[in-house]
Enzyme design. Structure first.
Site, mmCIF file in Angstrom:
data_model
loop_
_atom_site.group_PDB
_atom_site.id
_atom_site.type_symbol
_atom_site.label_atom_id
_atom_site.label_comp_id
_atom_site.label_asym_id
_atom_site.label_seq_id
_atom_site.Cartn_x
_atom_site.Cartn_y
_atom_site.Cartn_z
ATOM 1 N N TYR A 34 -11.197 9.217 -9.172
ATOM 2 C CA TYR A 34 -12.081 10.224 -8.594
ATOM 3 C C TYR A 34 -11.569 10.614 -7.210
ATOM 4 C CZ TYR A 34 -14.081 6.217 -6.046
ATOM 5 O OH TYR A 34 -14.258 5.089 -5.267
ATOM 6 N N PRO A 35 -11.747 11.873 -6.827
ATOM 7 C CA PRO A 35 -11.443 12.299 -5.463
ATOM 8 C C PRO A 35 -12.680 12.167 -4.585
ATOM 9 C CG PRO A 35 -11.874 14.213 -6.814
ATOM 10 C CD PRO A 35 -12.050 13.020 -7.710
ATOM 11 N N MET A 36 -12.482 12.111 -3.277
ATOM 12 C CA MET A 36 -13.624 11.971 -2.379
ATOM 13 C C MET A 36 -13.312 12.562 -1.006
ATOM 14 S SD MET A 36 -13.588 7.993 -1.102
ATOM 15 C CE MET A 36 -14.716 8.443 0.221
ATOM 16 N N ASP A 37 -14.393 12.918 -0.327
ATOM 17 C CA ASP A 37 -14.349 13.373 1.065
ATOM 18 C C ASP A 37 -15.240 12.481 1.906
ATOM 19 O OD1 ASP A 37 -12.700 15.591 0.641
ATOM 20 O OD2 ASP A 37 -14.403 16.908 0.204
ATOM 21 N N ARG A 75 0.826 -1.208 0.000
ATOM 22 C CA ARG A 75 0.000 0.000 0.000
ATOM 23 C C ARG A 75 0.863 1.262 0.000
ATOM 24 N NH1 ARG A 75 -5.389 -0.641 1.951
ATOM 25 N NH2 ARG A 75 -5.474 1.633 1.805
ATOM 26 N N HIS A 124 -16.685 -2.141 4.171
ATOM 27 C CA HIS A 124 -16.480 -1.594 2.832
ATOM 28 C C HIS A 124 -15.390 -2.372 2.095
ATOM 29 C CE1 HIS A 124 -17.542 1.689 0.177
ATOM 30 N NE2 HIS A 124 -16.271 1.959 -0.051
#
Length: 496
Positions: A153-156, A139, A180
């Site tokens: 894609y970016p995410m919050d 990782r 998840h």
């Protein structure tokens, strides 16, 4: 007022998604000489980036972006921000840069967090699970997969009046992320992800890059995850950009409006369908050989030549090779098999997958082995990252202590009527081995789905101790005996 506990994080390589748009009007109007220069300098830059000529470690890849948001994506992973900065400016000095504008970019860094393993961050604790340790390293220093399709894609995490991720207790957040992650593991072998942190580095908190050979696999994964509370309640997303990987040498075809990757181009590794993978340095264990292998290049060739001089078949170094991952586990074999079977169903989606099986010790006095075979080293390396998450992995072949040397004769396919003879001969040879200088341990392992499929793993103090056995009369007699009882020719391979 209660302050929630944040997870500790460990950072690895920096990541730049560099999106470029082509000024097509300028490109069409430019003289042929200028276009040729731009292509040549662009290929040189992209090829040097993918070869990581600029740094000791890292990875890069080139993609054709689909849709109006950009035309090119150059994805860089490097150990330092200075490496990333130099790559950005070096591109601007190419003739190709004159025909591009930066449509977008995203800067982030690979990371692991305490949600995964708190032991990793405790000064007085060691990560005893070898598989988890390799996974953590993969990782932090991932290798970009050969998969053709990529989605970024970016995410919050949401901080709304009703659902605020940062107001949840640590254990509840960890439970959400574990659930998840279970969804993602169901897509092992079809979709790979690199999740990077960008708090303080860019507009969102994380960047997510998904890789797969079939875009619908990525779509199905994201759709399924939408129904998980970690997304449905707590996730906010930026815009998505999709692209297809192509080799730098196809830049001219890309700019000419031709198909990329170029059809029939076998010179680059990205035209095929390897299983996705991201485990550069972290999985550490694909070994090259015929039915398993050895990962030490010139040394492997020397060993093959030496055995050939002794009249011992050691597999072909080219042409019929497959690449193997061999991991050993202390888990209950039934539990382990159920986990492996789930991965195998996903691996079977790829033409590069040869076989994945569970081998149990003949005498019950050794670890259970998981063996996964692939047509390419990259695919095997990828599979290693997923299989390292299997329960109670204690070691991976090739990652053993440095003061010993291992050999494996894999896939002795025994004629059913001679199975008892083969096992009996192994026991006899085992008694001889026990008295040999430098011999530590030899195990016979049996495929739990086919009792006639076996492999033998040995460990020695040094290579020369093992070679002494291969030169012995006992080994010659065993080889001669095998001609009568084996359905196929055995393959002898080596693990340093």
């Amino acid at each position: 007022m209660e302050r929630r506990r944040p997870p500790q994080t460990e950072e690895g390589w920096y990541v730049l998604h560099d999106f470029r748009s082509i000024d097509w009007d300028a490109w069409r109007a430019a003289p042929e000489r200028r276009r040729s220069q731009a292509i040549d300098e662009g290929i040189d830059y992209l090829a040097a980036s993918e070869a990581v000529d600029d740094a000791e470690e890292g990875d890069s890849a080139t993609f054709a972006v689909l849709g109006h948001k950009a035309d090119l994506l150059v994805l860089h992973l490097r150990p330092t921000l200075g490496d990333i900065d130099a790559l950005e400016r070096r591109f601007e000095h190419t003739a190709l840069a004159e025909f591009t504008e930066r449509a977008d970019s995203y800067l982030s860094v690979t990371e692991v967090s305490g949600y995964m393993s708190q032991d990793f961050f405790d000064e007085d604790s060691e990560v005893e699970d070898a598989g988890l340790e390799r996974y953590i390293q993969s990782r932090l220093e991932p290798e970009l997969p050969d998969s053709e399709f990529v989605s970024f894609y970016p995410m919050d995490k949401r901080r709304g009046p009703e659902d605020n991720w940062y107001d949840l207790p640590f254990d509840e957040r960890a439970e959400h992320l574990s659930s998840h992650g279970d969804i993602g593991r169901d897509y092992a072998g079809r979709v790979n992800q690199i999740i990077t942190g960008s708090i303080g580095l860019d507009d969102f908190e994380w960047g997510v890059t998904l890789f797969g050979d079939d875009p619908t696999d990525v779509k199905e994964l994201l759709y399924e995850m939408r129904f998980d509370p970690s997304s449905s309640r707590f996730a906010e997303f930026g815009r998505f950009l999709s692209a297809r990987r192509f080799p730098p040498e196809d830049l001219g075809a890309f700019l000419a409006g031709e198909r990329v990757p170029a059809e029939g181009d076998e010179a680059h590794p990205h035209a095929g369908g390897d299983a996705e993978g991201h485990h550069h340095g972290g999985s550490g264990g694909h070994h090259h050989g015929d039915d398993s292998g050895s990962g030490h290049g010139d040394e492997e060739g020397d060993i093959r030549d030496e055995l050939e001089d002794e009249g011992i078949y050691a597999g072909q170094p080219h042409g019929e090779d497959v690449h193997a991952v061999v991991l050993y586990s202390d888990a209950d074999p039934d539990e382990l098999f159920a986990e492996v079977d789930g991965y195998r169903e996903n691996f079977d989606h790829y033409d590069t997958h040869v076989k994945t099986a569970v081998y149990e010790p003949h005498d019950g006095d050794a670890e259970t082995a998981v063996v996964s075979l692939w047509d390419t080293a990259r695919a095997a390396d990828t599979a290693a990252g997923f299989l390292a998450e299997l329960p109670e992995i204690v070691r991976q072949a090739g990652d053993d202590e440095g003061d010993s040397w291992g050999t494996m004769g894999m896939f002795y396919t025994v004629k059913p009527e001679h199975r008892g003879d083969f096992v009996g001969t192994f026991d006899d040879v085992g008694e001889i081995l026990a008295d040999m200088d430098g011999h530590r341990k030899t195990d016979l392992l049996v495929n739990r789905e086919d009792e006639n499929d076996m492999f033998i793993a040995s460990r020695w103090d040094a290579r020369e101790d093992a070679m002494a056995f291969f030169r012995s009369d006992a080994f010659s007699e065993t080889v001669e005996f095998g001609r009568d009882v084996l359905a196929d020719r055995p393959r002898h391979v080596f693990l340093a």
